[in-house]
Write a protein that holds these residues in place. Structure first.
Motif, PDB file in Angstrom:
ATOM      1  N   PHE A 159     122.062 -51.426 -29.436  1.00 34.65           N
ATOM      2  CA  PHE A 159     122.394 -53.097 -29.318  1.00 34.65           C
ATOM      3  C   PHE A 159     120.665 -53.500 -28.742  1.00 34.65           C
ATOM      4  O   PHE A 159     120.297 -54.752 -29.954  1.00 34.65           O
ATOM      5  N   ALA A 160     119.474 -52.483 -28.097  1.00 34.65           N
ATOM      6  CA  ALA A 160     118.671 -53.278 -27.849  1.00 34.65           C
ATOM      7  C   ALA A 160     117.618 -52.585 -28.543  1.00 34.65           C
ATOM      8  O   ALA A 160     116.600 -54.203 -29.474  1.00 34.65           O
ATOM      9  N   TYR A 161     118.055 -51.775 -29.894  1.00 31.02           N
ATOM     10  CA  TYR A 161     116.702 -52.135 -31.308  1.00 31.02           C
ATOM     11  C   TYR A 161     117.349 -53.117 -32.333  1.00 31.02           C
ATOM     12  O   TYR A 161     116.312 -53.872 -32.996  1.00 31.02           O
ATOM     13  N   GLY A 162     118.730 -53.499 -32.273  1.00 29.02           N
ATOM     14  CA  GLY A 162     118.631 -54.796 -33.211  1.00 29.02           C
ATOM     15  C   GLY A 162     118.488 -55.634 -32.630  1.00 29.02           C
ATOM     16  O   GLY A 162     118.423 -56.703 -33.285  1.00 29.02           O
ATOM     17  N   ARG A 163     118.351 -55.701 -31.630  1.00 27.04           N
ATOM     18  CA  ARG A 163     117.732 -57.050 -31.006  1.00 27.04           C
ATOM     19  C   ARG A 163     116.409 -57.014 -30.841  1.00 27.04           C
ATOM     20  O   ARG A 163     116.063 -58.570 -31.179  1.00 27.04           O
ATOM     21  N   TYR A 164     115.595 -56.155 -31.434  1.00 26.48           N
ATOM     22  CA  TYR A 164     113.983 -55.665 -31.604  1.00 26.48           C
ATOM     23  C   TYR A 164     114.001 -55.906 -32.516  1.00 26.48           C
ATOM     24  O   TYR A 164     113.150 -56.783 -32.692  1.00 26.48           O
ATOM     25  N   ARG A 165     114.561 -56.056 -33.917  1.00 27.08           N
ATOM     26  CA  ARG A 165     114.717 -56.214 -34.606  1.00 27.08           C
ATOM     27  C   ARG A 165     114.699 -56.793 -35.606  1.00 27.08           C
ATOM     28  O   ARG A 165     114.935 -57.814 -36.304  1.00 27.08           O
ATOM     29  N   GLY A 166     115.576 -57.713 -34.591  1.00 27.93           N
ATOM     30  CA  GLY A 166     116.205 -59.487 -35.282  1.00 27.93           C
ATOM     31  C   GLY A 166     117.489 -58.864 -36.099  1.00 27.93           C
ATOM     32  O   GLY A 166     117.611 -59.669 -37.057  1.00 27.93           O
TER      33      GLY A 166
ATOM     34  N   ASP B   5     106.797 -46.940 -28.409  1.00 28.89           N
ATOM     35  CA  ASP B   5     107.342 -45.349 -29.632  1.00 28.89           C
ATOM     36  C   ASP B   5     108.513 -45.840 -29.286  1.00 28.89           C
ATOM     37  O   ASP B   5     109.049 -45.007 -28.099  1.00 28.89           O
ATOM     38  N   TRP B   6     109.537 -46.064 -30.295  1.00 29.53           N
ATOM     39  CA  TRP B   6     111.489 -46.430 -29.981  1.00 29.53           C
ATOM     40  C   TRP B   6     111.453 -44.379 -29.788  1.00 29.53           C
ATOM     41  O   TRP B   6     112.660 -44.175 -29.638  1.00 29.53           O
ATOM     42  N   GLU B   7     111.216 -43.260 -30.697  1.00 26.88           N
ATOM     43  CA  GLU B   7     111.396 -42.418 -31.040  1.00 26.88           C
ATOM     44  C   GLU B   7     111.734 -41.421 -28.913  1.00 26.88           C
ATOM     45  O   GLU B   7     112.527 -40.734 -29.229  1.00 26.88           O
ATOM     46  N   LYS B   8     109.939 -41.715 -28.627  1.00 19.83           N
ATOM     47  CA  LYS B   8     110.331 -41.414 -27.359  1.00 19.83           C
ATOM     48  C   LYS B   8     111.852 -42.057 -26.234  1.00 19.83           C
ATOM     49  O   LYS B   8     112.004 -41.306 -25.465  1.00 19.83           O
ATOM     50  N   VAL B   9     111.662 -43.476 -26.552  1.00 15.73           N
ATOM     51  CA  VAL B   9     112.547 -43.891 -25.879  1.00 15.73           C
ATOM     52  C   VAL B   9     114.283 -43.719 -26.343  1.00 15.73           C
ATOM     53  O   VAL B   9     114.547 -43.275 -24.749  1.00 15.73           O
ATOM     54  N   CYS B  10     114.721 -43.080 -27.482  1.00 10.21           N
ATOM     55  CA  CYS B  10     114.700 -42.468 -27.319  1.00 10.21           C
ATOM     56  C   CYS B  10     116.101 -41.328 -27.189  1.00 10.21           C
ATOM     57  O   CYS B  10     116.930 -40.402 -26.308  1.00 10.21           O
ATOM     58  N   PHE B  11     114.541 -40.438 -27.259  1.00 11.90           N
ATOM     59  CA  PHE B  11     114.917 -38.596 -26.347  1.00 11.90           C
ATOM     60  C   PHE B  11     114.691 -39.293 -24.942  1.00 11.90           C
ATOM     61  O   PHE B  11     115.790 -38.362 -24.142  1.00 11.90           O
ATOM     62  N   VAL B  12     114.346 -40.345 -24.125  1.00 11.58           N
ATOM     63  CA  VAL B  12     114.544 -40.276 -22.516  1.00 11.58           C
ATOM     64  C   VAL B  12     115.650 -40.951 -22.354  1.00 11.58           C
ATOM     65  O   VAL B  12     116.452 -40.763 -21.034  1.00 11.58           O
TER      66      VAL B  12
END
Length: 438
Positions: free
Chosen positions: A356-363, A170-177
Motif C-alpha cells: 500500500f505504501a509503495y503504491g501510494r508513493y508511486r501513485g 532506499d526502498w530495499e532497506k525499508v523492505c528489509f527493516v
C-alpha cells in the motif's frame, strides 16, 4: 475536566436555547467549530451570535477563566481571533493580545455524562465499556470497525514512510527493516528492527549466494556469536559442537572486511519467549529467506494472491537449527519452518502495508487495491484481544476486523481515550433522563 468540556462543546450537550454570556447578553451557538489537535485555539471556525450579531472565529475552552492568562493566551497573537471563551467557572475577565475583552460562556458538563465518564475511568476490566458494548447496533459496530482498520493501516503506512526517511529513500532497506521487525512477532520486534538497521545490505548482498556467510553476518550482527551470549549451562556443549566457532570465525572475517559492529546481545528477550521464537531460529529463517531473494522490493510487491504471497515467504533453517533452539541447546529434530499463522501475520504486517505504501508513493492505485484485496482475504487473528471482544458479542470475520479490534484496544482502550471513540460516546450518552438538557 477540560477534556469533558471539549467533549460537551463538540457534541453540543448544552441547552439549544436560552444561553447567555457571563454579562447576561443573549448567546446562540450556530456551529461549535472543528476540534484543533495542534497548537492554537481549541476549536477553529466556530460561529456564534451574541446579542443578535454574528461572529465567526475560534473558540477556546478552559476549566477556569484565569487559565487564559496562566497559559499565556493574553499575549499570544494565535488567540487574537477567539470569539468566545467557554469555561466551567468564570473567576475573572479575559482580554486578548490587542486588549479586546472576550465574551465568556459558562458551560456545565451534564451530570449523567460526568457520572458515566467517571465509571469508564475507574473500570479495571477491558474494555472499559464492556457493560454497554453488547447492546451496540450492528450498523454502528461495522461502521466503527471499518474506520478503525483504515486507521491502523494508515498508522503502519506512516511508520514505513518514517523508515523510508531514515533509510534515505532506499526502498530495499525499508523492505528489509519492515520484514525483519515482524519476524520478532511482538516480543522482539524492537530488537529485530534495531538489528535490521545495523545490517549493511550492500555488504551482505555480495554474499547472498552463500547462505552460510549470510547467516554468519546475521547472527554476528545480532551479537549472538560471542561465547558470553550462550547461557552457561549450554556453553560447553556449544563449544564441543563447533557450529558456534565456525560462524564466529566467518563473522570475524566479514566484520573486518566491512567494518561491522554487533548490537548489544542484551537487547534480545528470551524470558517467556517460546523456543520457536528465539532470535537464533528467526535469524536463521531470515537468512534463508534473504538468500533466496524473497526479501526484496520486487518479490514483496510482485503480483499474486494470498496463496502465492505466502509461498514466497516460506522458509526454513540451516541444518544445525533443525536440532537446536540456541547454541548447545538441543531440540526435537524438525524443519522449524513458519506455520500458517506466522505466514499470515507476515503478510498482514509486512506485505500489505508495504504494498500500500509503495503504491501510494508511486501513485499506482492498482498496487494499493491489491494490498486491500490481500488484507480482505486474510483470516481473522486469534489472540487474547480478539477472544475478549468475541466474548462480548463482537466476533471478527476477517483480518481487517481483528486489526480494527487490536487498534481499538491499543490506541483507545489502553489510553482511556473513550471521548474520541464512538463506542465510548454510546456509553457516555447511555441512561439519559428527561433532565439531561435542562
Amino acid at each position: 475536566m477540560e477534556r469533558l468540556l471539549h467533549y460537551t462543546w463538540q457534541n453540543r450537550l448544552y441547552p439549544a436555547i436560552g444561553l447567555e454570556t457571563t454579562h447576561g447578553v443573549s448567546l446562540e451557538i450556530i456551529t461549535p467549530g472543528v476540534h484543533n489537535n495542534d497548537a492554537g485555539p481549541d476549536f477553529l471556525g466556530g460561529v456564534v451570535r451574541i446579542d443578535g450579531t454574528e461572529f465567526a472565529g475560534n473558540v477556546e475552552i478552559h476549566t477556569k477563566s484565569s487559565d487564559w492568562v496562566r497559559h499565556g493566551h493574553d499575549k499570544d497573537p494565535k488567540y487574537a481571533n477567539v470569539v468566545l471563551h467557554v469555561v466551567s467557572e468564570a473567576d475573572t475577565e479575559v482580554f486578548d493580545c490587542n486588549g479586546r475583552q472576550l465574551p465568556q460562556f459558562i458551560m456545565h458538563v451534564p451530570k449523567y455524562v460526568e457520572d458515566n465518564y467517571s465509571e469508564l475511568s475507574r473500570e479495571e476490566r477491558f474494555p472499559p465499556c464492556w457493560r454497554n458494548v453488547r447492546n451496540l447496533p450492528d450498523i454502528k459496530v461495522k461502521s466503527r470497525l471499518s474506520s478503525l482498520h483504515v486507521e491502523r493501516l494508515e498508522a503502519k503506512v506512516a511508520r514505513i514512510y518514517d523508515c523510508l526517511r531514515r533509510c534515505e529513500n532506499d526502498w530495499e532497506k525499508v523492505c528489509f527493516v519492515t520484514v525483519a521487525r515482524n519476524f520478532g512477532f511482538g516480543v522482539n520486534g524492537d530488537a529485530f528492527e534495531e538489528w535490521a538497521y545495523s545490517v549493511p545490505l550492500s555488504a551482505v548482498g555480495k554474499h547472498r549466494d552463500n547462505p552460510f556467510q549470510v547467516e554468519a553476518m546475521f547472527l554476528g550482527q545480532a551479537g549472538l556469536l560471542n561465547e558470553s551470549s550462550v547461557p552457561l549451562k549450554y556453553r560447553d556443549a556449544a563449544l564441543r559442537e563447533g557450529w558456534l566457532s565456525k560462524l564466529a570465525s566467518e563473522y570475524t572475517f566479514l566484520s573486518h572486511k566491512f567494518s561491522l559492529a554487533p548490537m548489544p546481545v542484551e537487547h534480545w528477550k528470551l524470558l517467556r519467549t517460546r523456543p520457536q521464537n528465539f532470535p537464533h531460529i528467526r535469524l536463521s529463517q531470515l537468512a534463508t529467506l534473504y538468500a533466496k531473494g524473497a526479501i526484496s522490493l520486487a518479490a514483496l510487491t510482485a503480483p499474486g494472491g494470498l496463496k502465492e504471497v505466502r509461498k514466497r515467504l516460506e522458509t526454513g533453517v540451516a541444518d544445525y537449527w533443525r536440532k537446536h533452539y540456541m547454541f548447545g541447546c538441543e531440540s526435537p529434530e524438525g524443519e522449524k519452518s513458519l506455520g500458517l499463522r506466522s505466514l499470515n501475520l507476515l503478510v498482514l504486517n509486512s506485505v500489505v502495508p508495504l504494498l500500500f505504501a509503495y503504491g501510494r508513493y508511486r501513485g499506482e492505485s492498482g498496487m494499493e487495491s491489491r494490498s486491500l484485496e490481500l488484507f480482505a482475504s486474510l483470516p481473522a487473528e486469534d489472540n487474547f484481544i480478539t477472544r475478549t471482544w468475541k466474548s462480548l458479542g463482537i466476533a471478527p470475520r476477517s483480518a481487517a476486523d481483528s486489526q480494527a479490534l487490536i487498534h481499538l484496544k491499543t490506541r483507545y482502550c489502553d489510553r482511556r481515550d473513550c471521548l474520541r471513540c464512538s463506542w465510548g460516546y454510546e456509553y457516555l450518552m447511555s441512561r439519559t433522563t428527561k433532565q439531561t438538557m435542562q
